[in-house]
Design a protein around this motif. Structure first.
Motif, mmCIF file in Angstrom:
data_model
loop_
_atom_site.group_PDB
_atom_site.id
_atom_site.type_symbol
_atom_site.label_atom_id
_atom_site.label_comp_id
_atom_site.label_asym_id
_atom_site.label_seq_id
_atom_site.Cartn_x
_atom_site.Cartn_y
_atom_site.Cartn_z
ATOM 1 N N PRO A 241 53.745 31.730 25.091
ATOM 2 C CA PRO A 241 54.408 31.564 23.793
ATOM 3 C C PRO A 241 53.430 31.569 22.624
ATOM 4 N N ARG A 242 52.218 31.036 22.841
ATOM 5 C CA ARG A 242 51.231 30.998 21.769
ATOM 6 C C ARG A 242 50.791 32.420 21.391
ATOM 7 N N VAL A 243 50.571 33.261 22.399
ATOM 8 C CA VAL A 243 50.176 34.651 22.120
ATOM 9 C C VAL A 243 51.331 35.393 21.452
ATOM 10 N N ILE A 249 53.013 36.840 14.021
ATOM 11 C CA ILE A 249 52.256 36.689 12.770
ATOM 12 C C ILE A 249 51.593 38.007 12.380
ATOM 13 N N LEU A 250 50.990 38.665 13.364
ATOM 14 C CA LEU A 250 50.350 39.960 13.094
ATOM 15 C C LEU A 250 51.376 40.996 12.652
ATOM 16 N N PRO A 254 51.820 43.791 7.755
ATOM 17 C CA PRO A 254 52.157 44.958 6.920
ATOM 18 C C PRO A 254 53.133 44.618 5.800
ATOM 19 N N VAL A 255 54.037 43.679 6.060
ATOM 20 C CA VAL A 255 54.987 43.263 5.020
ATOM 21 C C VAL A 255 54.245 42.567 3.889
ATOM 22 N N LEU A 256 53.284 41.719 4.242
ATOM 23 C CA LEU A 256 52.509 41.010 3.229
ATOM 24 C C LEU A 256 51.629 41.966 2.429
ATOM 25 N N PHE A 276 53.654 53.846 1.673
ATOM 26 C CA PHE A 276 54.706 53.178 2.441
ATOM 27 C C PHE A 276 54.930 53.885 3.774
ATOM 28 N N ILE A 277 54.780 55.207 3.775
ATOM 29 C CA ILE A 277 54.871 55.943 5.035
ATOM 30 C C ILE A 277 53.760 55.494 5.981
ATOM 31 N N GLN A 278 52.553 55.373 5.467
ATOM 32 C CA GLN A 278 51.426 54.953 6.295
ATOM 33 C C GLN A 278 51.605 53.519 6.781
ATOM 34 N N LEU A 279 52.153 52.679 5.928
ATOM 35 C CA LEU A 279 52.372 51.277 6.288
ATOM 36 C C LEU A 279 53.303 51.162 7.483
ATOM 37 N N MET A 280 54.390 51.926 7.450
ATOM 38 C CA MET A 280 55.330 51.858 8.567
ATOM 39 C C MET A 280 54.799 52.613 9.785
ATOM 40 N N LYS A 281 54.094 53.715 9.542
ATOM 41 C CA LYS A 281 53.612 54.559 10.636
ATOM 42 C C LYS A 281 52.643 53.810 11.539
ATOM 43 N N TYR A 282 51.746 53.028 10.926
ATOM 44 C CA TYR A 282 50.715 52.348 11.709
ATOM 45 C C TYR A 282 50.964 50.844 11.844
ATOM 46 N N GLY A 283 51.633 50.247 10.870
ATOM 47 C CA GLY A 283 51.861 48.802 10.926
ATOM 48 C C GLY A 283 52.943 48.390 11.889
#
Length: 345
Positions: A241-243, A249-250, A254-256, A276-283
């Motif tokens: 559960p901790r992992v 959190i990780l 990308p949202v932050l 925004f494309i890159q944010l969703m593509k990799y995040g």
């Protein structure tokens, strides 16, 4: 009972009724959206296309279909998750949110029959340039906004949780935060669009940022469902559960990072769209890949599910396969081609 079991306790009867309401809204939206596909086909059929009196009814029906089967369905099921885990505090807010969302959905459904629609097939939330449609969209948005506010207020009301339950609840809270950011992004886009943009270009930019951010909320909810389904199916998850909490959190990072795009790049610029494309593509893969791998390995390790939970195991398998296929197609997108609708379908 496994120490790392990822489950959520059953809600009380009042919460179940609210959960059922959101589920029914989502299912009704899917059914009516399916009926609109029939109208879409008929609008291109030689005999019926002469009978249908609306101009460009094909695109009009397609806009309503997309909004019902993507926007309303996904956000209604968000209501299912959050209402399932919310406390009894401000329950009337939950019912008002459901009522507004239901009313907005109804208005969207009838909007094509109230006058000329002038459909626009922009990204994320295609629109009908029709006052009734926009009224329905605003009412539905108000219901979803109230759902977010209630979920923020009640997210940490529950005590005496197991570690696995805490992880799942945190995953749901991450989805709430992502949805809140999406709403703020929508407002910032509305305020920041260049006055020269009209029609398709305007609505593309209006929903671009929020549309990308809300996908992180959907992803977090999916990961919660994967862990939950894997547990009830009898899989032994090699994931503490901790992992899992750390991965959630990780997955929020990308949202932050999204506000940075609004600060650095003008909403009307191509750079705003690109990043925004890159944010969703990799995040989007930060949390989904490790949790997906852990769940898949646990299923393969114990192929036969717990007795009576075959449906849950099969649903989990197909969800992972579908998400993986969509992700692979997403990396293949180059320009405005059929890979775009194939990716999100």
């Amino acid at each position: 009972m496994l120490l790392n079991q990822f489950t959520l306790p059953a809600p009380d009867s009042n919460a179940r009724r609210l959960v059922t309401g959101w589920l029914l809204l989502g299912l009704v939206a899917l059914v009516i959206g399916g009926l609109y596909t029939i109208l879409i086909v008929l609008s291109r059929t030689p005999f019926f296309q002469e009978v249908i009196p609306w101009v460009d009814f094909f695109r009009t029906a397609l806009v309503v279909h997309v909004n019902l089967t993507v926007l309303v369905w996904f956000l209604a099921f968000t209501g299912v998750f959050w209402s399932y885990t919310n406390s009894a505090r401000c329950r009337v807010c939950g019912w008002v949110a459901l009522g507004l969302a239901s009313l907005g959905t109804l208005v969207i459904v009838v909007s094509p029959f109230t006058g000329e629609s002038h459909p626009l097939m922009n990204n994320y939330v295609p629109v009908l340039q029709n006052p009734v449609f926009f009224a329905g969209l605003i009412i539905f948005g108000a219901g979803f906004g109230l759902l977010i506010l209630r979920s923020c207020l009640t997210a940490f009301d529950n005590d005496n949780q197991t570690s696995g339950e805490t992880s799942l609840r945190f995953g749901l809270f991450v989805a709430v935060v992502a949805s809140l950011f999406a709403v703020v992004a929508l407002v910032l886009s509305y305020l920041g669009i260049d006055e020269g943009f009209q029609g398709l270009a305007y609505y593309d930019r209006l929903f671009w940022g929020s549309g990308h951010i809300i996908q992180f909320s959907h992803t977090q909810l999916m990961l919660v469902a994967w862990l939950w389904l894997a547990t009830v199916s009898g899989a032994l998850l090699r994931l503490s559960p901790r992992v899992a909490l750390l991965l959630f959190i990780l997955g929020l990072q990308p949202v932050l990072a999204a506000p940075i795009i609004y600060i650095v790049f003008d909403v009307s610029s191509g750079d705003h769209l690109f990043w925004f494309i890159q944010l969703m593509k990799y995040g989007g893969a930060i949390a989904a890949v490790p949790i997906g791998l852990a769940v898949t390995l646990s299923i393969l390790e114990k192929w036969r599910p717990a007795e009576g939970f075959e449906v849950e195991r099969n649903a989990l398998l197909f969800s992972i396969l579908l998400f993986g296929a969509g992700g692979i197609i997403g990396f293949m997108i180059s320009g405005s081609t059929v890979t775009v609708p194939a990716h999100y379908h």
